[in-house]
Design an enzyme around this catalytic site. Sequence first.
Site, PDB file in Angstrom:
ATOM      1  N   CYS A 146       0.816  -1.224   0.000  1.00 40.83           N
ATOM      2  CA  CYS A 146       0.000   0.000   0.000  1.00 40.83           C
ATOM      3  C   CYS A 146       0.845   1.268   0.000  1.00 40.83           C
ATOM      4  O   CYS A 146       0.320   2.359  -0.199  1.00 40.83           O
ATOM      5  CB  CYS A 146      -0.931   0.015   1.206  1.00 40.83           C
ATOM      6  N   ASN A 201     -10.071   0.023   1.437  1.00 45.34           N
ATOM      7  CA  ASN A 201      -8.626   0.150   1.260  1.00 45.34           C
ATOM      8  C   ASN A 201      -8.267  -0.193  -0.190  1.00 45.34           C
ATOM      9  O   ASN A 201      -8.327  -1.351  -0.578  1.00 45.34           O
ATOM     10  CB  ASN A 201      -7.935  -0.793   2.253  1.00 45.34           C
ATOM     11  N   HIS A 213      -2.924   7.031   4.404  1.00 45.07           N
ATOM     12  CA  HIS A 213      -3.414   5.801   3.770  1.00 45.07           C
ATOM     13  C   HIS A 213      -4.776   5.451   4.363  1.00 45.07           C
ATOM     14  O   HIS A 213      -5.000   5.601   5.566  1.00 45.07           O
ATOM     15  CB  HIS A 213      -2.414   4.673   4.025  1.00 45.07           C
TER      16      HIS A 213
HETATM   17  O1  UT7 Z   1      -3.041  -1.396   4.030  1.00 45.36           O
HETATM   18  C1  UT7 Z   1      -2.588  -2.210   5.059  1.00 45.36           C
HETATM   19  C2  UT7 Z   1      -3.579  -3.288   5.199  1.00 45.36           C
HETATM   20  N1  UT7 Z   1      -4.140  -3.661   6.418  1.00 45.36           N
HETATM   21  C3  UT7 Z   1      -4.496  -2.944   7.490  1.00 45.36           C
HETATM   22  O2  UT7 Z   1      -4.232  -1.809   7.647  1.00 45.36           O
HETATM   23  C4  UT7 Z   1      -5.262  -3.666   8.526  1.00 45.36           C
HETATM   24  C5  UT7 Z   1      -4.998  -3.200   9.917  1.00 45.36           C
HETATM   25  N2  UT7 Z   1      -5.869  -3.918  10.837  1.00 45.36           N
HETATM   26  C6  UT7 Z   1      -7.169  -3.605  10.974  1.00 45.36           C
HETATM   27  O3  UT7 Z   1      -7.674  -2.708  10.320  1.00 45.36           O
HETATM   28  C7  UT7 Z   1      -7.989  -4.372  12.008  1.00 45.36           C
HETATM   29  O4  UT7 Z   1      -7.123  -5.217  12.722  1.00 45.36           O
HETATM   30  C8  UT7 Z   1      -9.137  -5.224  11.354  1.00 45.36           C
HETATM   31  C9  UT7 Z   1     -10.208  -4.300  10.835  1.00 45.36           C
HETATM   32  C10 UT7 Z   1      -8.579  -6.083  10.244  1.00 45.36           C
HETATM   33  C11 UT7 Z   1      -9.756  -6.112  12.421  1.00 45.36           C
HETATM   34  O5  UT7 Z   1     -10.221  -5.328  13.494  1.00 45.36           O
HETATM   35  P1  UT7 Z   1      -9.830  -5.703  14.985  1.00 45.36           P
HETATM   36  O6  UT7 Z   1     -10.541  -4.764  15.852  1.00 45.36           O
HETATM   37  O7  UT7 Z   1      -8.339  -5.761  15.062  1.00 45.36           O
HETATM   38  O8  UT7 Z   1     -10.504  -7.118  15.145  1.00 45.36           O
HETATM   39  P2  UT7 Z   1      -9.842  -8.551  15.448  1.00 45.36           P
HETATM   40  O9  UT7 Z   1      -9.115  -9.053  14.242  1.00 45.36           O
HETATM   41  O10 UT7 Z   1      -9.100  -8.483  16.738  1.00 45.36           O
HETATM   42  O11 UT7 Z   1     -11.161  -9.393  15.653  1.00 45.36           O
HETATM   43  C12 UT7 Z   1     -12.095  -9.127  16.696  1.00 45.36           C
HETATM   44  C13 UT7 Z   1     -13.283 -10.038  16.520  1.00 45.36           C
HETATM   45  C14 UT7 Z   1     -12.904 -11.504  16.301  1.00 45.36           C
HETATM   46  O12 UT7 Z   1     -13.870 -12.315  16.931  1.00 45.36           O
HETATM   47  P3  UT7 Z   1     -13.581 -12.974  18.373  1.00 45.36           P
HETATM   48  O13 UT7 Z   1     -12.363 -13.816  18.171  1.00 45.36           O
HETATM   49  O14 UT7 Z   1     -13.354 -11.805  19.295  1.00 45.36           O
HETATM   50  O15 UT7 Z   1     -14.831 -13.735  18.630  1.00 45.36           O
HETATM   51  C15 UT7 Z   1     -13.011 -11.677  14.823  1.00 45.36           C
HETATM   52  O16 UT7 Z   1     -13.246 -13.003  14.435  1.00 45.36           O
HETATM   53  O17 UT7 Z   1     -14.021  -9.649  15.360  1.00 45.36           O
HETATM   54  C16 UT7 Z   1     -14.192 -10.783  14.514  1.00 45.36           C
HETATM   55  N3  UT7 Z   1     -14.225 -10.339  13.132  1.00 45.36           N
HETATM   56  C17 UT7 Z   1     -15.364  -9.988  12.516  1.00 45.36           C
HETATM   57  N4  UT7 Z   1     -16.639  -9.951  12.926  1.00 45.36           N
HETATM   58  C18 UT7 Z   1     -17.574  -9.525  12.052  1.00 45.36           C
HETATM   59  C19 UT7 Z   1     -13.195 -10.184  12.265  1.00 45.36           C
HETATM   60  N5  UT7 Z   1     -13.643  -9.744  11.083  1.00 45.36           N
HETATM   61  C20 UT7 Z   1     -14.990  -9.613  11.203  1.00 45.36           C
HETATM   62  C21 UT7 Z   1     -16.008  -9.197  10.342  1.00 45.36           C
HETATM   63  N6  UT7 Z   1     -17.282  -9.174  10.791  1.00 45.36           N
HETATM   64  N7  UT7 Z   1     -15.761  -8.813   9.072  1.00 45.36           N
END
Ligand code: UT7
Length: 329
Positions: free
Chosen positions: A116, A286, A256
């Site tokens: 990115c 993104n 970004h």
């Molecule tokens: O350009 C560079 C590319 N990437 C990035 O910049 C990504 C940076 N990271 C992020 O933006 C965030 O980490 C995410 C948006 C990807 C995820 O958010 P988070 O607050 O870090 O969530 P998490 O991965 O810690 O997941 C929390 C919960 C999990 O459930 P449990 O284990 O707590 O039951 C996930 O399974 O949210 C769940 N989850 C979802 N629930 C509903 C993960 N994705 C989803 C979803 N819908 N799409």
Amino acid sequence: MSKNIPAGILATGKALPVGKITNYDLENIVDTSNDWIVERTGIRERRIMTGDESASGLSTRAAVIALERAGLTSAEIDMIIVATVTPDQTLPSAACLVQDKLGAFNASAFDLVAGCTGFLYGLDVAVRYINSGAARHVLLVGVDTLSPIVDWQDRNTCVLFGDGAGAVVLGRVEEGRGVLASKMYSDGSKANLLYIPAGGSTRPATHKTVEGRGHFIKMNGPEVFKFAVTVMVDSINEVLALAGHKATELDLLAPHQANLRIINFACKRLKMKPEQVLINIHRYGNMSSAAIPVVLDEAIEEGKLKAGDLIGLVSFGAGLTWGAAVVRW
Ligand code: UT7
């Protein structure tokens, strides 16, 4: 040593696919909800390629607009850089396809892969070519068509990404204007936080890699998040220091567009007001390398970004890579 020729962005353009996927559409594809996506990312919808749209096609559309606004013909372009992780095909480069579509017969052309951060890496290269006198006009495109490499069964990633292209034409500007400083960084020890396991030369495509969904993006979201909030602030401060400025002097920030929470965190630490930060993640998700040129293009169209403004650009992505630039518009 001869003095650097000042270089800056002369004009911008963008091209977005017509296809749109809303969070409500995604609720029918994976176990997710509009509320979760909006709250955790800020994204509401994203554009998706359909029909005969392609990375080189979107790039060419964006480039034609930027060239027209710069008042230049394609023959006046010395170099084409296409920053992308999703060229039309592995060989040849998307940049050569764009060069052909534009009829830019005086230009060298190459793709640049920096996740990115690709657009900012491209800016860094383009500026130095112009600074040295080696190029007069550079066309830089940030394009990513992530929809074909996103795993539409993986809710951790498929809700985040979108397709689009932004183009800028760079050239000579008056002293004190243009890109005042830029600096790029990398840390390959974190390569496995955001990657595609198969399809390269170590794991070429086989039935097994396809069945194992090895050709799709894998990401450790929380680790990338933690990394991003730190480097966003540190790199913009570092590049501001190189340019002899402070964060309080910035009129605008073009970050970004990966997650609204990352943007808000950086904005708070830089003590910037929300209205000083350019945001369009709610509309496009993104778009990787396209994020910054598209948000710049919209800021100009909306009259937010004006001549004389001091603007910071900052990005991070797969590699991991990150970087920042300070521009006097
Ligand atoms: O350009 C560079 C590319 N990437 C990035 O910049 C990504 C940076 N990271 C992020 O933006 C965030 O980490 C995410 C948006 C990807 C995820 O958010 P988070 O607050 O870090 O969530 P998490 O991965 O810690 O997941 C929390 C919960 C999990 O459930 P449990 O284990 O707590 O039951 C996930 O399974 O949210 C769940 N989850 C979802 N629930 C509903 C993960 N994705 C989803 C979803 N819908 N799409």
